[in-house]
Write a protein that holds these residues in place. Structure first.
Motif, PDB file in Angstrom:
ATOM      1  N   HIS A  30      33.730  45.086  42.390  1.00 17.05           N
ATOM      2  CA  HIS A  30      34.417  46.357  41.525  1.00 17.05           C
ATOM      3  C   HIS A  30      35.794  46.393  41.875  1.00 17.05           C
ATOM      4  N   LEU A  31      36.464  45.133  41.278  1.00 16.57           N
ATOM      5  CA  LEU A  31      37.716  44.805  41.875  1.00 16.57           C
ATOM      6  C   LEU A  31      37.896  43.644  40.567  1.00 16.57           C
ATOM      7  N   ARG A  32      36.791  43.635  39.545  1.00 18.00           N
ATOM      8  CA  ARG A  32      37.323  42.297  38.799  1.00 18.00           C
ATOM      9  C   ARG A  32      38.653  42.270  37.575  1.00 18.00           C
ATOM     10  N   ASP A  33      39.478  43.537  37.143  1.00 16.44           N
ATOM     11  CA  ASP A  33      40.157  44.202  36.877  1.00 16.44           C
ATOM     12  C   ASP A  33      41.391  43.570  37.157  1.00 16.44           C
ATOM     13  N   VAL A  34      41.768  43.777  38.639  1.00 13.90           N
ATOM     14  CA  VAL A  34      42.626  43.211  40.290  1.00 13.90           C
ATOM     15  C   VAL A  34      42.535  41.661  39.640  1.00 13.90           C
ATOM     16  N   GLU A  35      44.239  40.672  39.709  1.00 16.94           N
ATOM     17  CA  GLU A  35      44.272  39.998  39.980  1.00 16.94           C
ATOM     18  C   GLU A  35      44.000  39.463  41.656  1.00 16.94           C
ATOM     19  N   ALA A  36      43.598  38.005  41.948  1.00 22.74           N
ATOM     20  CA  ALA A  36      43.667  37.749  43.108  1.00 22.74           C
ATOM     21  C   ALA A  36      44.771  37.967  44.670  1.00 22.74           C
ATOM     22  N   TRP A  93      39.559  35.091  44.900  1.00 24.80           N
ATOM     23  CA  TRP A  93      39.452  34.145  43.291  1.00 24.80           C
ATOM     24  C   TRP A  93      38.157  34.194  42.345  1.00 24.80           C
ATOM     25  N   GLY A  94      37.357  33.551  43.134  1.00 28.03           N
ATOM     26  CA  GLY A  94      36.081  33.064  42.489  1.00 28.03           C
ATOM     27  C   GLY A  94      34.941  34.479  42.287  1.00 28.03           C
ATOM     28  N   SER A  95      34.899  35.113  43.460  1.00 25.05           N
ATOM     29  CA  SER A  95      34.309  36.275  43.687  1.00 25.05           C
ATOM     30  C   SER A  95      34.174  36.808  42.763  1.00 25.05           C
ATOM     31  N   ILE A  96      35.282  37.271  42.044  1.00 22.34           N
ATOM     32  CA  ILE A  96      36.029  38.238  40.744  1.00 22.34           C
ATOM     33  C   ILE A  96      36.052  37.394  39.164  1.00 22.34           C
ATOM     34  N   ASN A  97      36.351  36.715  40.374  1.00 22.65           N
ATOM     35  CA  ASN A  97      35.718  35.391  38.494  1.00 22.65           C
ATOM     36  C   ASN A  97      34.416  34.597  38.172  1.00 22.65           C
ATOM     37  N   GLY A  98      34.049  35.268  38.384  1.00 19.05           N
ATOM     38  CA  GLY A  98      32.380  34.353  37.991  1.00 19.05           C
ATOM     39  C   GLY A  98      31.430  33.195  38.534  1.00 19.05           C
ATOM     40  N   PHE A 190      54.696  36.666  53.115  1.00 20.07           N
ATOM     41  CA  PHE A 190      54.322  36.221  51.824  1.00 20.07           C
ATOM     42  C   PHE A 190      54.037  37.352  51.311  1.00 20.07           C
ATOM     43  N   ALA A 191      53.110  38.257  51.971  1.00 18.94           N
ATOM     44  CA  ALA A 191      52.456  39.028  51.341  1.00 18.94           C
ATOM     45  C   ALA A 191      53.330  39.821  50.848  1.00 18.94           C
ATOM     46  N   LEU A 192      54.734  40.474  51.054  1.00 15.84           N
ATOM     47  CA  LEU A 192      55.771  40.968  50.732  1.00 15.84           C
ATOM     48  C   LEU A 192      56.024  40.523  49.609  1.00 15.84           C
ATOM     49  N   PHE A 193      56.512  39.215  50.092  1.00 17.15           N
ATOM     50  CA  PHE A 193      56.908  38.745  48.400  1.00 17.15           C
ATOM     51  C   PHE A 193      56.439  38.751  47.473  1.00 17.15           C
ATOM     52  N   TYR A 194      55.056  38.675  47.566  1.00 16.81           N
ATOM     53  CA  TYR A 194      54.673  38.777  46.247  1.00 16.81           C
ATOM     54  C   TYR A 194      54.691  39.974  46.298  1.00 16.81           C
ATOM     55  N   LEU A 195      54.022  40.955  46.191  1.00 14.60           N
ATOM     56  CA  LEU A 195      54.170  42.210  46.298  1.00 14.60           C
ATOM     57  C   LEU A 195      55.624  43.209  45.757  1.00 14.60           C
ATOM     58  N   ASN A 196      56.533  42.522  46.279  1.00 21.11           N
ATOM     59  CA  ASN A 196      58.511  42.654  45.726  1.00 21.11           C
ATOM     60  C   ASN A 196      58.666  42.526  44.872  1.00 21.11           C
ATOM     61  N   GLY A 197      58.215  40.966  44.500  1.00 22.00           N
ATOM     62  CA  GLY A 197      58.460  40.229  43.855  1.00 22.00           C
ATOM     63  C   GLY A 197      57.533  39.239  41.857  1.00 22.00           C
ATOM     64  N   TYR A 198      56.481  40.245  42.082  1.00 18.52           N
ATOM     65  CA  TYR A 198      55.354  39.107  41.069  1.00 18.52           C
ATOM     66  C   TYR A 198      54.576  40.901  40.992  1.00 18.52           C
ATOM     67  N   MET A 199      54.390  41.797  41.853  1.00 15.37           N
ATOM     68  CA  MET A 199      53.918  42.935  40.975  1.00 15.37           C
ATOM     69  C   MET A 199      54.702  44.102  39.633  1.00 15.37           C
ATOM     70  N   THR A 200      53.687  44.146  38.701  1.00 19.11           N
ATOM     71  CA  THR A 200      54.827  45.018  37.409  1.00 19.11           C
ATOM     72  C   THR A 200      53.566  46.034  37.430  1.00 19.11           C
ATOM     73  N   GLU A 201      54.156  46.563  36.852  1.00 20.57           N
ATOM     74  CA  GLU A 201      54.029  48.642  36.374  1.00 20.57           C
ATOM     75  C   GLU A 201      52.524  47.771  35.677  1.00 20.57           C
ATOM     76  N   GLN A 202      52.034  47.087  35.310  1.00 18.00           N
ATOM     77  CA  GLN A 202      50.483  46.949  35.118  1.00 18.00           C
ATOM     78  C   GLN A 202      49.633  46.442  36.414  1.00 18.00           C
ATOM     79  N   SER A 203      50.252  46.359  37.306  1.00 19.71           N
ATOM     80  CA  SER A 203      49.507  45.481  38.562  1.00 19.71           C
ATOM     81  C   SER A 203      48.837  47.386  38.535  1.00 19.71           C
ATOM     82  N   ALA A 204      46.908  46.770  39.724  1.00 19.50           N
ATOM     83  CA  ALA A 204      46.367  47.964  40.198  1.00 19.50           C
ATOM     84  C   ALA A 204      47.002  49.139  40.667  1.00 19.50           C
TER      85      ALA A 204
END
Length: 315
Positions: A30-36, A93-98, A190-204
């Motif tokens: 159910h989260l296949r459209d979300v980045e791993a 990644w494997g679970s959402i990418n077949g 590391f989680a906060l670094f990614y969420l603050n620096g790499y998440m865009t408006e197109q993120s889930a």
């Protein structure tokens, strides 16, 4: 055998933990459209309050900050955090990418990777059956590398990361809940670094979709609920060798889901790879059960001589 006896023994709880873990690919569909990486980062943040709750409910003394201030313990926990983070991310990644089939193969290989690391790093000596297990699993790995369309980097990455994690954890004297809580805290920056620096408006998460928010929030309990069941169950298991067999429930369910639910291709090359690894798994399990029986025999006190036998000895 009634339910209360099963719960007391821990077998039911431990089995249930592995079954829940083995069925998680159904949830991640159910989260296949979300980045791993987004799934991983949000799961880390939601895991923090849940770990606090687990510590409180279990009555475990909180020793997280104490162990993190010890340089040697911090070093090993940092390495274990890197390994479990890699494993979690690749699994997601494997679970959402077949690629559930390759994730399954990884967890079949993991215990044997741990054995190999133990030989190379801890200078452990192997039994004959352990050598047989390693030979068959190595054969399966080499066959996969030469016969599959692409290099099985996902399976090898998870197996090496999680196998290394198990060996590294042996270097740290800390209970499982405090250990995982410390690792979760180390993941937070590391989680906060990614969420603050790499998440865009197109993120889930930024899309502000209520259903997706709920699913992302559930990623933490989906992992930690079986962890709690596992921790309690293992503590109540009298025969710890049972884990050597139960741990294969998870990859078996992954394999069945990949083939019969998700429709992943299982051609002759992949089937041959799994057959070689399964033979190694069987050899590993037989060896684990046999060694526990030998330990029990050596640990049990010799039977006391009968009264008549004692008189004969003294005569």
């Amino acid at each position: 055998m009634n339910l209360s006896h099963l719960l007391k023994g821990g077998l039911f709880l431990t089995t249930l933990a592995y079954v829940i873990w083995g069925l998680t690919p159904l949830f991640y569909q159910h989260l296949r459209d979300v980045e791993a990486m987004e799934i991983f980062s949000i799961r880390v943040l939601f895991s923090v309050p849940l770990m606090v709750l687990l510590l409180l409910l279990s009555g475990t003394p909180v020793r997280i900050f104490k162990v993190l201030t010890q340089p040697r313990t911090f070093f090993w926990l940092f390495l274990s955090t890197a390994c479990i983070s890699t494993s979690w991310y690749l699994n997601t990644w494997g679970s959402i990418n077949g690629q559930v089939l390759m994730v399954s193969l990884a967890y079949f290989l993991t215990p044997l990777i741990s054995i190999l690391i133990g030989v190379l790093y801890l200078r452990e000596r192997l039994t004959l059956l352990q050598w047989v297990a390693l030979v068959f699993c190595a054969s399966g790995f080499l066959y996969a590398c030469t016969s599959l369309d692409s290099f099985p980097w996902l399976a090898i990455g998870i197996a090496v990361a999680f196998g290394s994690y198990g060996v590294i954890k042996k270097q740290v004297r800390i209970d499982p809940l405090n250990g995982l809580s410390a690792e979760t805290l180390l993941m937070v920056p590391f989680a906060l670094f990614y969420l603050n620096g790499y998440m865009t408006e197109q993120s889930a998460w930024a899309a502000k979709e209520g259903g997706t928010h709920i699913l992302l929030g559930l990623t933490a309990p989906i992992v930690l609920l079986p962890l709690g069941l596992f921790t309690v169950g293992v503590a109540r298991l009298q025969n710890l060798s049972t884990i050597a067999v139960l741990q294969y429930i998870e990859p078996t369910l992954y394999f069945l889901l990949a083939v019969f639910v998700f429709g992943e291709a299982i051609d002759m090359n992949r089937m041959t790879t799994f057959m070689l690894v399964w033979i190694g798994f069987i050899a590993f399990s037989i060896d684990a059960l046999r060694r526990v029986k030998q330990t029990r025999r050596s640990a049990s006190p010799p039977p006391e001589p009968a009264a008549g036998g004692a008189r004969r000895t003294g005569s």
